[in-house]
Design a protein around this motif. Structure first.
Motif, PDB file in Angstrom:
ATOM      1  N   GLY A  60       0.435  -2.955  20.685  1.00 38.37           N
ATOM      2  CA  GLY A  60       1.310  -1.784  20.748  1.00 38.37           C
ATOM      3  C   GLY A  60       2.783  -2.066  20.921  1.00 38.37           C
ATOM      4  O   GLY A  60       3.542  -1.160  21.262  1.00 38.37           O
ATOM      5  N   VAL A  61       3.221  -3.327  20.660  1.00 42.21           N
ATOM      6  CA  VAL A  61       4.648  -3.627  20.842  1.00 42.21           C
ATOM      7  C   VAL A  61       5.397  -3.717  19.509  1.00 42.21           C
ATOM      8  O   VAL A  61       6.602  -3.962  19.496  1.00 42.21           O
ATOM      9  N   GLY A  62       4.678  -3.552  18.385  1.00 37.04           N
ATOM     10  CA  GLY A  62       5.366  -3.481  17.094  1.00 37.04           C
ATOM     11  C   GLY A  62       5.063  -4.593  16.113  1.00 37.04           C
ATOM     12  O   GLY A  62       5.715  -4.690  15.072  1.00 37.04           O
ATOM     13  N   LYS A  63       4.056  -5.432  16.378  1.00 31.73           N
ATOM     14  CA  LYS A  63       3.771  -6.567  15.489  1.00 31.73           C
ATOM     15  C   LYS A  63       3.374  -6.088  14.087  1.00 31.73           C
ATOM     16  O   LYS A  63       3.965  -6.506  13.086  1.00 31.73           O
ATOM     17  N   THR A  64       2.381  -5.212  14.026  1.00 33.33           N
ATOM     18  CA  THR A  64       1.914  -4.712  12.728  1.00 33.33           C
ATOM     19  C   THR A  64       2.991  -3.907  12.027  1.00 33.33           C
ATOM     20  O   THR A  64       3.195  -4.031  10.822  1.00 33.33           O
ATOM     21  N   GLU A  65       3.706  -3.086  12.794  1.00 33.31           N
ATOM     22  CA  GLU A  65       4.715  -2.207  12.195  1.00 33.31           C
ATOM     23  C   GLU A  65       5.848  -3.007  11.569  1.00 33.31           C
ATOM     24  O   GLU A  65       6.368  -2.643  10.506  1.00 33.31           O
ATOM     25  N   ILE A  66       6.239  -4.104  12.211  1.00 30.17           N
ATOM     26  CA  ILE A  66       7.296  -4.950  11.646  1.00 30.17           C
ATOM     27  C   ILE A  66       6.862  -5.485  10.286  1.00 30.17           C
ATOM     28  O   ILE A  66       7.618  -5.424   9.302  1.00 30.17           O
ATOM     29  N   ALA A  67       5.637  -6.008  10.206  1.00 27.64           N
ATOM     30  CA  ALA A  67       5.145  -6.569   8.942  1.00 27.64           C
ATOM     31  C   ALA A  67       5.001  -5.484   7.878  1.00 27.64           C
ATOM     32  O   ALA A  67       5.363  -5.680   6.710  1.00 27.64           O
ATOM     33  N   ARG A  68       4.503  -4.319   8.272  1.00 27.74           N
ATOM     34  CA  ARG A  68       4.306  -3.230   7.309  1.00 27.74           C
ATOM     35  C   ARG A  68       5.641  -2.725   6.755  1.00 27.74           C
ATOM     36  O   ARG A  68       5.780  -2.480   5.555  1.00 27.74           O
ATOM     37  N   ARG A  69       6.619  -2.572   7.631  1.00 26.76           N
ATOM     38  CA  ARG A  69       7.937  -2.106   7.190  1.00 26.76           C
ATOM     39  C   ARG A  69       8.612  -3.131   6.291  1.00 26.76           C
ATOM     40  O   ARG A  69       9.335  -2.776   5.353  1.00 26.76           O
ATOM     41  N   LEU A  70       8.383  -4.420   6.576  1.00 26.74           N
ATOM     42  CA  LEU A  70       8.935  -5.470   5.718  1.00 26.74           C
ATOM     43  C   LEU A  70       8.428  -5.332   4.294  1.00 26.74           C
ATOM     44  O   LEU A  70       9.187  -5.441   3.326  1.00 26.74           O
ATOM     45  N   ALA A  71       7.124  -5.121   4.177  1.00 30.61           N
ATOM     46  CA  ALA A  71       6.529  -4.985   2.847  1.00 30.61           C
ATOM     47  C   ALA A  71       7.107  -3.791   2.105  1.00 30.61           C
ATOM     48  O   ALA A  71       7.409  -3.858   0.913  1.00 30.61           O
ATOM     49  N   THR A  72       7.293  -2.681   2.825  1.00 31.71           N
ATOM     50  CA  THR A  72       7.871  -1.482   2.208  1.00 31.71           C
ATOM     51  C   THR A  72       9.300  -1.733   1.750  1.00 31.71           C
ATOM     52  O   THR A  72       9.698  -1.324   0.658  1.00 31.71           O
ATOM     53  N   LEU A  73      10.075  -2.414   2.588  1.00 30.92           N
ATOM     54  CA  LEU A  73      11.472  -2.714   2.261  1.00 30.92           C
ATOM     55  C   LEU A  73      11.596  -3.556   1.011  1.00 30.92           C
ATOM     56  O   LEU A  73      12.481  -3.344   0.184  1.00 30.92           O
ATOM     57  N   THR A  74      10.733  -4.546   0.873  1.00 32.69           N
ATOM     58  CA  THR A  74      10.840  -5.505  -0.222  1.00 32.69           C
ATOM     59  C   THR A  74      10.019  -5.123  -1.443  1.00 32.69           C
ATOM     60  O   THR A  74      10.111  -5.786  -2.475  1.00 32.69           O
ATOM     61  N   GLY A  75       9.206  -4.078  -1.323  1.00 32.77           N
ATOM     62  CA  GLY A  75       8.342  -3.706  -2.446  1.00 32.77           C
ATOM     63  C   GLY A  75       7.239  -4.706  -2.680  1.00 32.77           C
ATOM     64  O   GLY A  75       6.728  -4.839  -3.800  1.00 32.77           O
ATOM     65  N   ALA A  76       6.838  -5.427  -1.632  1.00 32.47           N
ATOM     66  CA  ALA A  76       5.841  -6.487  -1.773  1.00 32.47           C
ATOM     67  C   ALA A  76       4.441  -5.943  -1.517  1.00 32.47           C
ATOM     68  O   ALA A  76       4.259  -5.041  -0.695  1.00 32.47           O
ATOM     69  N   PRO A  77       3.431  -6.501  -2.174  1.00 29.24           N
ATOM     70  CA  PRO A  77       2.045  -6.140  -1.852  1.00 29.24           C
ATOM     71  C   PRO A  77       1.760  -6.544  -0.408  1.00 29.24           C
ATOM     72  O   PRO A  77       2.161  -7.619   0.034  1.00 29.24           O
ATOM     73  N   PHE A  78       1.047  -5.703   0.322  1.00 25.97           N
ATOM     74  CA  PHE A  78       0.803  -5.961   1.738  1.00 25.97           C
ATOM     75  C   PHE A  78      -0.596  -5.504   2.112  1.00 25.97           C
ATOM     76  O   PHE A  78      -1.039  -4.425   1.713  1.00 25.97           O
TER      77      PHE A  78
END
Length: 449
Positions: A60-78
């Motif tokens: 609950g400190v943001g590990k998954t959210e950081i990775a998910r937002r990165l994928a959205t920002l870069t348009g990368a498959p995640f």
């Protein structure tokens, strides 16, 4: 991929995620390094491996959210997978290579969206022509006389009138009959591979049946508005080159794919362990070639994992990253520790992000005509309760805010449809009135908050 600098990536992440600046900085550098690799000549590009990341921190400190937002920002498959899922059934729970197949499926969705955007205008033009053919079908033959009722000139004038009415939305409720194709639904055949089965190669039963069995075609009557959607899908399907989509998707997954492996600490085996520990050690051994770089066979072709970015994450409460297999440790060179959330973090989480919980609930209640306003002291009180309950029970980080907000607004959410309209001011007294009794009872708060 998007040409974002590390600073720009961190700024974008800050819009959605509070704190954890060290983690944001590390992942931003890793993403920028992927862009840098794309600028190299082909020979050197092959030698540059991604810098995989290991995030260490409680839930609950943001590990998954950081990775998910990165994928959205870069348009990368995640995709996100849980390492513990691979140990649930005996030695193998799920085929570890299935994560690569899921990543390719995700990439196909992204590429398909891009291709749809490219063919959208042409598809709309074709749909208009097909609807006109249904609304004003051409006669099988025309009379020779120019002024006859079914002359080509008269038909064209009628068709243009219908086109103007169609574009103007005047024919949306007119009924037409169109041809609809229903795809054959494949059943899972035991022993033929698929999710949860130990199979190196998926068995594409769906694709095989579509090729062998005759098409299931039927005629259906529907309104122009309904038919437009069906015909649009049909035209997009005809305009998109699926082979091209598959090829581009494999390349996208190989070059920019991100796989988030959660609960990686759950596959750490104790020294000299047996039973479940053997399974955990086996999962580490199976993960190793995927992370190191190997070739996985999918229904869309071979996929190399050499340049896929792997982000491992775990709480590591009772274990250490050093307890992982040495070879696997070496494949996660970037280590970053995420901090526990403080009361001040909770205040920021409730008020700063553009998608904060308070803003979500304001929007949800507005659909019922109820305008709710959170006072600053209410935000402070909510943050205090969240922090205290996390300290006295199990610490689940920012997820505690979800349960507290649901408890706070339960009665209002129930009554809102009958209120029709009005304003509700939520202050500290309102919060204490609904949460204090539950929060003070430690046994009760374990179950409710």
């Amino acid at each position: 991929m998007n040409n974002l600098t590390p600073r720009e990536i961190v700024t974008e992440l800050d819009r959605h995620i509070v704190g954890q600046s060290d983690a944001k900085k590390s992942v931003a550098i890793a993403i920028r390094n992927r862009w840098r690799r794309q600028q190299l000549d082909e020979e050197l590009r092959k030698e540059v491996n991604p810098k995989n990341i290991l995030m260490i921190g409680p839930t609950g400190v943001g590990k998954t959210e950081i990775a998910r937002r990165l994928a959205t920002l870069t348009g990368a498959p995640f995709i996100k997978v849980e390492a513990s899922k691979y140990t649930e059934v005996g030695y193998y729970g799920r085929d570890v290579e299935s994560m690569i197949r899921e990543l390719v499926e995700n990439a196909i969705g992204l590429v398909r969206e891009r291709e749809l955007a490219n063919v959208e205008e042409e598809a709309k033009k074709r749909v208009t022509e097909r609807l006109l053919d249904l609304l004003a079908p051409a006669p099988q033959s025309f009379d020779v006389g120019v002024d006859s009722d079914d002359s080509p000139e008269r038909y064209e004038r009628t068709r243009e009138k219908m086109r103007a009415m169609l574009v103007g939305g005047e024919l949306e409720n007119r009924n037409v009959e169109i041809t609809v194709e229903q795809k054959v639904q494949a059943m899972m055949v035991p022993g033929m591979g698929g999710p949860g089965m130990d199979s190196g190669m998926e068995f594409d039963m769906q694709g095989m049946l579509e090729k062998i069995l005759p098409k299931n075609v039927s005629r259906r009557e529907m309104t122009v508005a309904e038919a437009r959607k069906v015909l649009f899908d049909q035209e997009c399907e005809a305009l998109i080159n699926q082979e091209k989509v598959n090829t581009l998707a494999v390349e996208l997954a190989e070059d920019t794919g991100i796989i988030f492996i959660d609960e990686i600490d759950k596959v750490v085996a104790s020294e000299g362990g047996r039973g479940a520990d053997v399974s955990r050690q086996g999962v580490q051994r199976d993960l190793l070639p995927i992370v190191e770089g190997t070739t996985v066979q999918t229904r869309y072709g071979y996929v190399r994992t050499d340049h896929i970015l792997f982000v491992g994450a775990g709480a590591f409460h009772t274990t250490q990253p050093s307890d992982l297999m040495p070879e696997l440790q070496g494949r996660f060179p970037i280590r970053v520790e995420l901090n526990d959330l403080t009361k001040d973090d909770f205040i920021r989480i409730l008020s700063e992000p553009r998608n904060s919980l308070t803003k979500q609930y304001v929007a949800l209640m507005k659909t019922e005509g109820v305008d709710i306003k959170f006072a600053d002291d209410a935000i402070d009180a909510l943050a205090t309760y969240a922090f205290q309950v996390n300290q006295s029970t199990q610490n689940i980080g920012a997820r505690r805010l979800h349960t507290i907000m649901e408890r706070l607004l339960e009665e209002l959410s129930f009554e809102a449809p009958d209120m029709k309209m009005g304003q509700v001011d939520i202050n500290a007294a309102y919060v204490r009135d609904r949460l204090d009794a539950v929060a003070q009872d430690e046994d009760l708060s374990k179950f409710i908050l």
